[in-house]
Write a protein that holds these residues in place. Sequence first.
Motif, mmCIF file in Angstrom:
data_model
loop_
_atom_site.group_PDB
_atom_site.id
_atom_site.type_symbol
_atom_site.label_atom_id
_atom_site.label_comp_id
_atom_site.label_asym_id
_atom_site.label_seq_id
_atom_site.Cartn_x
_atom_site.Cartn_y
_atom_site.Cartn_z
ATOM 1 N N ALA A 1 4.506 -8.336 5.434
ATOM 2 C CA ALA A 1 3.118 -7.888 5.314
ATOM 3 C C ALA A 1 2.529 -7.428 6.642
ATOM 4 O O ALA A 1 1.660 -6.545 6.669
ATOM 5 N N ASP A 2 3.001 -7.995 7.755
ATOM 6 C CA ASP A 2 2.450 -7.615 9.053
ATOM 7 C C ASP A 2 3.084 -6.353 9.624
ATOM 8 O O ASP A 2 2.681 -5.875 10.690
ATOM 9 N N ARG A 3 4.072 -5.787 8.913
ATOM 10 C CA ARG A 3 4.761 -4.592 9.414
ATOM 11 C C ARG A 3 4.630 -3.391 8.497
ATOM 12 O O ARG A 3 5.220 -2.342 8.762
ATOM 13 N N VAL A 4 3.856 -3.531 7.428
ATOM 14 C CA VAL A 4 3.737 -2.418 6.487
ATOM 15 C C VAL A 4 2.319 -2.342 5.963
ATOM 16 O O VAL A 4 1.636 -3.360 5.800
ATOM 17 N N GLU A 5 1.880 -1.117 5.718
ATOM 18 C CA GLU A 5 0.552 -0.854 5.177
ATOM 19 C C GLU A 5 0.704 0.052 3.964
ATOM 20 O O GLU A 5 1.409 1.061 4.018
ATOM 21 N N PHE A 6 0.050 -0.307 2.875
ATOM 22 C CA PHE A 6 0.031 0.518 1.669
ATOM 23 C C PHE A 6 -1.374 1.093 1.535
ATOM 24 O O PHE A 6 -2.344 0.349 1.394
ATOM 25 N N VAL A 7 -1.477 2.426 1.569
ATOM 26 C CA VAL A 7 -2.767 3.091 1.656
ATOM 27 C C VAL A 7 -2.989 3.959 0.427
ATOM 28 O O VAL A 7 -2.134 4.782 0.073
ATOM 29 N N GLN A 8 -4.142 3.812 -0.199
ATOM 30 C CA GLN A 8 -4.481 4.611 -1.373
ATOM 31 C C GLN A 8 -5.234 5.854 -0.911
ATOM 32 O O GLN A 8 -6.438 5.817 -0.675
ATOM 33 N N GLU A 9 -4.509 6.950 -0.774
ATOM 34 C CA GLU A 9 -5.103 8.203 -0.341
ATOM 35 C C GLU A 9 -4.158 9.353 -0.676
ATOM 36 O O GLU A 9 -2.976 9.157 -0.935
ATOM 37 N N SER A 10 -4.683 10.560 -0.639
ATOM 38 C CA SER A 10 -3.877 11.748 -0.873
ATOM 39 C C SER A 10 -2.967 11.997 0.329
ATOM 40 O O SER A 10 -3.343 11.760 1.483
ATOM 41 N N ALA A 11 -1.762 12.506 0.045
ATOM 42 C CA ALA A 11 -0.844 12.887 1.109
ATOM 43 C C ALA A 11 -1.008 14.350 1.508
ATOM 44 O O ALA A 11 -0.408 14.782 2.498
#
Length: 259
Positions: free
Chosen positions: A92-102
């Motif tokens: 969890a401290d090494r990855v981010e999941f982001v809700q946005e357009s690419a």
Amino acid sequence: MTDSAALPHTDDLPPRLTRLSFHGPLSEARAAAMVRRLAVTRPGRVLDVGCGWGELMLRVLEAVPGARGVGVDLGGEDLERGRRNAAARGLADRVEFVQESATGTRRGPADLVLCLGASQALSSAEPPTAEALRELRRLVADGGRVLLGEGFWQRPPTEAELAGMWPAASAGDHHDLGTLLDLAVGAGFRPEWTETASPDEWEEFESAYQADAEVWLAGHPDHPLAAPTRERLDRHRRQWMTYRGVLGLAYLTLVPVAA
């Protein structure tokens, strides 16, 4: 006001994709080989475009302890699954999941860019492949890698076959494999590795994609959601039977040509 008693309980709803490790025709053996090959390059930063729950990205992070990852997607439910999986595996401290357009994303350059069945997230063009490849070249650092999972026609589809696929399907929706590779070269890459999903991988994926809901439907034939669930499952099965053996999926490991 809505009568809450009339709404189905969450545990009565069809489960969603619990039998899939990857959201595509990708076997455990092929995934393991990909991760080994990509880990050799020691990426410091991984970007997963249209990541879903980002399973392959998480496996790369496990294989490269110093790496950090960002997954971008519009699907909140899948992103939350990715966050839960990352936490359960100590990532969890090494990855981010982001809700946005690419589209037009400024999250590059990354040492490794994953784009598995998601080139449409990078381009509004039809088909998106050429423009998406140019975007992938922009997003990957020199000396890095792109892993692209992209559909291709194994043979030209007939008009009858196209009519049975997804809505408004056309022969221009995909290229053949040779053209796909030429487009990658034209966008500034050299193909390090070319592989395609096998019939077994397709069957495992398509079966697992439907299996949870099929079992639920068999046990809940009179549920308020049974009719739309049955219609969705039957439609998808007919589509699959139409593109089976016609639509392929290529996995291309691409090396950017130095600018």
